[in-house]
Design an enzyme around this catalytic site. Structure first.
Site, mmCIF file in Angstrom:
data_model
loop_
_atom_site.group_PDB
_atom_site.id
_atom_site.type_symbol
_atom_site.label_atom_id
_atom_site.label_comp_id
_atom_site.label_asym_id
_atom_site.label_seq_id
_atom_site.Cartn_x
_atom_site.Cartn_y
_atom_site.Cartn_z
ATOM 1 N N SER A 193 0.849 -1.187 0.000
ATOM 2 C CA SER A 193 0.000 0.000 0.000
ATOM 3 C C SER A 193 0.880 1.230 0.000
ATOM 4 O O SER A 193 2.021 1.201 0.457
ATOM 5 C CB SER A 193 -0.916 -0.044 1.232
ATOM 6 O OG SER A 193 -0.880 1.176 1.917
ATOM 7 N N LYS A 194 0.301 2.317 -0.551
ATOM 8 C CA LYS A 194 1.008 3.595 -0.572
ATOM 9 C C LYS A 194 1.521 3.955 0.803
ATOM 10 O O LYS A 194 2.488 4.672 0.949
ATOM 11 C CB LYS A 194 0.050 4.722 -0.957
ATOM 12 C CG LYS A 194 -0.387 4.726 -2.373
ATOM 13 C CD LYS A 194 -1.285 5.933 -2.584
ATOM 14 C CE LYS A 194 -2.472 5.468 -3.390
ATOM 15 N NZ LYS A 194 -3.218 6.439 -4.072
ATOM 16 N N ARG A 195 0.811 3.482 1.812
ATOM 17 C CA ARG A 195 1.148 3.886 3.172
ATOM 18 C C ARG A 195 2.236 3.023 3.798
ATOM 19 O O ARG A 195 2.767 3.362 4.832
ATOM 20 C CB ARG A 195 -0.114 3.900 4.043
ATOM 21 C CG ARG A 195 -0.968 5.136 3.792
ATOM 22 C CD ARG A 195 -2.355 4.977 4.366
ATOM 23 N NE ARG A 195 -3.095 3.928 3.693
ATOM 24 C CZ ARG A 195 -3.739 4.089 2.536
ATOM 25 N NH1 ARG A 195 -3.745 5.250 1.943
ATOM 26 N NH2 ARG A 195 -4.369 3.082 1.974
#
Ligand code: GLU
Ligand code: ZN
Length: 492
Positions: free
Chosen positions: A260-262
């Site tokens: 995930s981007k996070r």
């Protein structure tokens, strides 16, 4: 491959920090464009004022520049389809939305959120498709007038054509979406703001994009976009052809979950800050779904460009493997020309990375030690700790290293070593023989004998080859650091 020149696009939204998935998409589009002698369009999809930021926009440009992924049309370089920021193209979208409505490809939908939800629940309960049910497709003029009089807000919805949509994905082969899965969808918000569903295909059409290569997460929007393309062709927007689509595989992170981007390891900035080489990082990212050949995982971007073919991209999810990414980067570091390596270390030899006084840095000493460092680094930022013994007034204080190396009898060994080093010629070979001989007097092999010397002089148990390090450090500093260690041992 295509008839006519290849035109691809990289079209991120400027939200947050760039991440590796985004870079992989940029890289594959870039390699595809370069391989075919085509054009890479860089477009900024900044129609969501609430989420987009100028900082993120600047970071995107800066990141692509750092990576060396150059674009042929887009911000800063311009081009025949300018502007390339969607926030500056709002008139175009409003005009197209009107034309779509005039031609019957889109209609105003007055359903409220509450109504939509109630009907969705009922459809689900009845086991029917739960997407938009077409209520406003054919509203009577009276009904529309009444809604308007009530002041009901309306969104604009695209009217999906009847029948399934089939296309040949360049990565996945033929795919078919049934109509139930692709209901009519919103293209303009009630406040007049155009949505991604509209602006992305409109710009692809106007910019004459021939191939859309993007992540698998966008696969579900493809049948809608294909339908919209046909409608755009009918109303004369663009050149009337539908691009070919290729969906790049998911990238999986820890625990086989989608990266995930996070996730911290997804952040491009992290790799930049650690001192990955652009070529090393890109080499690794190219392996997320593609390979140059079965037996080679180290290659240059020129080699990738020469070989890259979208039909060789694997549809299976790719696994992000940090260890492999590091290994590939280390290999690129080793293969650099030593001059380039010295150049590349530059930023890590100054504040804020370097802990020494700026005037203590000695370029000649660094150049002497650099070839020994080059074969041992994983990332450029490792350089600082490997050479700090040369430029700090005192070696770093690392208690764990001290405790590990300084054993019973280390003082005696250090005294002998100091005497022999003091008499030796100051070259690595002679210095090694001196420590070897000192070890023999105390019944210690070279490895054991050199550990206290290393910690006395560099502060650490691990580092660059010791005798080359001592040679560069010089006689005076080496001996005085051993003296200081002896004093410290005596005081303990
Ligand atoms: N702006 C979209 C995104 O960032 C682009 C998607 C596409 O390539 O169509 O996900
Ligand atoms: Zn409706």
């Amino acid at each position: 491959m295509a008839n006519g020149p290849v035109r691809v696009r990289f079209c991120p939204s400027p939200t947050g920090n760039p991440h590796v998935g985004l870079v992989r998409t940029a890289l594959f589009n870039w390699a595809f464009a370069r391989h075919h002698g085509g054009t890479l369009v860089f477009r900024i999809e900044d129609t969501d004022a609430a989420r987009d930021s100028e900082e993120s926009y600047n970071q995107l440009l800066d990141s692509l520049r750092w990576l060396g992924l150059d674009w042929d049309e887009g911000p800063e370089v311009g081009g025949p389809h300018a502007p390339y920021r969607q926030s500056q193209r709002m008139d175009i979208y409003a005009d197209v939305a009107n034309k779509l409505q005039d031609a019957g490809h889109a209609y105003e939908c007055y359903c409220t959120a509450v109504e939509l939800e109630a009907r969705r629940d009922a459809a689900r309960a009845a086991g029917k498709p739960s997407g938009y049910d077409g209520t406003c497709r054919n509203l009577s003029a009276e009904r529309i007038a009444r809604y308007k009089a009530e002041g009901r807000p309306a969104i604009v919805r695209f009217r999906m054509p009847d029948g399934p949509i089939t296309f040949n994905d360049l990565v996945r082969g033929e795919l078919t979406f049934t109509q139930d899965n692709v209901p009519d969808f919103g293209i303009v918000r009630a406040n007049g703001a155009p949505l991604y569903t509209l602006v992305n295909p409109v710009d692809d059409a106007l910019m004459q994009i021939t191939h859309v290569l993007r992540g698998e997460d966008l696969l579900s929007s493809t049948p809608r976009q294909i339908a919209l393309y046909k409608a755009l062709a009918e109303i004369g927007v663009g050149n009337g052809t539908t691009p070919q689509f290729g969906h790049l595989p998911y990238v999986m992170g820890e625990g086989n979950k989608k990266l995930s981007k996070r996730d911290p390891e997804a952040s491009l900035n992290l790799y930049r800050e650690r001192g990955f080489l652009p070529e090393g990082l890109l080499n690794y990212l190219s392996l997320l779904g593609w390979s140059l050949s079965e037996d080679r995982d180290i290659f240059s971007m020129e080699e990738m460009v020469a070989t890259f073919d979208i039909s060789d991209v694997n549809a299976n999810p790719a696994r992000f493997d940090l260890k492999k990414c590091e290994y590939i980067n280390a290999t690129h570091l080793r293969e650099m020309d030593v001059k380039d390596f010295i150049e590349a270390c530059g930023p890590w030899l100054k504040a804020p990375h370097a802990p020494w006084r700026p005037e203590a840095f000695d370029r000649a000493a660094f150049e002497e030690i650099a070839p020994h460092a080059q074969t041992r680094l994983t990332v450029l930022s490792d350089i600082t700790a490997n050479v700090d013994f040369l430029f700090l007034d005192e070696p770093v204080e690392d208690e764990a290293s001290w405790a590990k190396a300084m054993k019973e009898g280390s003082d005696a060994l250090l005294r002998t070593a100091r005497a022999k080093l003091g008499d030796a010629d100051w070259n690595a070979e002679a210095l090694k023989n001196a420590v070897l001989a000192a070890g023999e007097e105390h019944g210690l092999k070279l490895g054991k004998a050199q550990a206290p010397v290393r910690v006395a002089v560099t502060g650490r148990t691990v580092g660059l080859p010791l005798f080359e390090s001592l040679e560069v450090l010089g006689r005076e500093r080496t001996l005085s650091r051993i003296d200081a260690a002896l004093e410290k041992l005596a005081a303990a």
